[in-house]
Structures are given as structure tokens and as C-alpha cells.
Write an enzyme that holds these catalytic residues in place. Sequence first.
Site, PDB file in Angstrom:
ATOM      1  N   GLU A  53      -0.275  -1.013  -3.013  1.00  0.00           N
ATOM      2  CA  GLU A  53       0.034  -0.711  -1.613  1.00  0.00           C
ATOM      3  C   GLU A  53      -1.080   0.088  -0.942  1.00  0.00           C
ATOM      4  O   GLU A  53      -1.430  -0.163   0.209  1.00  0.00           O
ATOM      5  CB  GLU A  53       1.363   0.043  -1.524  1.00  0.00           C
ATOM      6  CG  GLU A  53       2.570  -0.745  -1.995  1.00  0.00           C
ATOM      7  CD  GLU A  53       2.666  -2.127  -1.366  1.00  0.00           C
ATOM      8  OE1 GLU A  53       2.229  -2.298  -0.211  1.00  0.00           O
ATOM      9  OE2 GLU A  53       3.153  -3.051  -2.029  1.00  0.00           O
ATOM     10  N   GLU A  71      -3.220 -10.485  -0.476  1.00  0.00           N
ATOM     11  CA  GLU A  71      -2.434 -10.048  -1.623  1.00  0.00           C
ATOM     12  C   GLU A  71      -3.264 -10.122  -2.899  1.00  0.00           C
ATOM     13  O   GLU A  71      -3.209  -9.211  -3.745  1.00  0.00           O
ATOM     14  CB  GLU A  71      -1.176 -10.915  -1.772  1.00  0.00           C
ATOM     15  CG  GLU A  71      -0.103 -10.655  -0.731  1.00  0.00           C
ATOM     16  CD  GLU A  71       0.418  -9.226  -0.783  1.00  0.00           C
ATOM     17  OE1 GLU A  71       0.573  -8.667  -1.895  1.00  0.00           O
ATOM     18  OE2 GLU A  71       0.674  -8.660   0.296  1.00  0.00           O
TER      19      GLU A  71
END
Length: 232
Positions: free
Chosen positions: A68, A151
Amino acid sequence: STHPQLLNVVQEMSLASGLPMPKVAVIDDPAPNAFATGRDPQHATVAVTTGLLEKMNREQLQGVLAHELSHVANRDTLVATLAVTIAGTLAILCDLAWRMSLFGGSSSRRRSSDSNAGPLQAVLLVVAVLAIVIAPLAAQLLQAAVSRRREQLADATAVSYTRNPAGLRSALEVLDADSTVVRHTSRATSHLWIESPLDRGASRFNRMFDTHPPLSERIAVLREMERSGAPS
């Protein structure tokens, strides 16, 4: 004070990444998931669900939070905003083209007695219809492809922070084995989560619109990093 381990791991990963300490939030949801948002590292927030805190050990939590914070470091919220803006702009331009073809075509037919005007306007109308259908679809495909690449980049960047591919790989395996679905989400925010909370189905066409690569692919890449001994 209520989640000291979470706070400690976020501080640890902030130091490892060289980022300012973000705000930390806990979402009351049994599904294990997490996301990060903020226009820049100075205005970032990292959020995890209670389900993730319950089902992850410290090493796995470290991998998730490193992932994150990688989104924060790579300014992926800004990148996602630009992708959405481009998609919206394409949709507006297509709508304008459609309206111009309708109004322009009808006025041209009234003004002109040329026998070729009718077929020409029909062709223009067909082109406008195709643009209306295809362009927004292409914009969504572009947006999804950008999200998948970010991602993959976040996974790789996370490993460079933790120097431990096994932590994130193990965390993704926990997510892959869990069938709980985040209760409050939407297509507009699905790209934020570490794992997409939406199920589009297994068909190849549906996978083209996925905002995340399949967990199995991400796990395989991380496992290969473990075998090679590469920290990043």
C-alpha cells in the site's frame, strides 16, 4: 492505542520507504483487504479492514502495508485519476460527435438536394454510432490495463521495502483462500484495494476489465523472486 502492531508496522514501512508517516484507518469489515489513497505522500491514508488484522500475521501484514505504501510512493492515486479523466473525456467527445452527426446531418439533408448527401450522412451516422459504442469500451480497457500494471509495480516495490517476497506472497495466498467479500464497495473504488472486491467472472472477456492481475499470477511472480533470492 487500539491497534499498536498495525501502527508499528506502518511506521516501520514508512522508514523503509522514506515516506512521511501516513494517516492510518481501520475499517470494520470481516473481509481481509486494504487500500491506500491520497494525492501525494504528504496527504496519504492507509486503511486496513478488521478482517485483514485478524487473519494476517506480522510478516504478512508487513507485506500488505509495504504494497500500500508503494502505491503512495508511486503516486498511483494520481495516475488512476488521470486514467479516469481520460476515459471520461473520451466518453464526452463521443457524445458530442454523436450529437453533431445527428443535428448536422438533419440540417444538411434539409439544405442539400445532392443525391450523394443521403449515403454520406448514413456513413457518418454509422461511424458516430461505432464511436459511441467502442470508444468508452476502449477507455475502460485502458483504465483497467493501467491499474493492473500499477498493481504489479506495487508488488515489486513492496518487496524492495521489506526485502522479503515471502511476506507479501503469503499474504496474497491468504486473500486467495478467503471468500469473504467487502461489504461496502463499488466499481469506482475497486482499483484501490490490494485485491479487487468485485467478481467479474472467469471468462477471458471479463478478465480484460479486471483492475488487478489474478492473485495466482502475482503469487507466482513473488514465488519466483523467492527462488532467485532477489529482494526486488
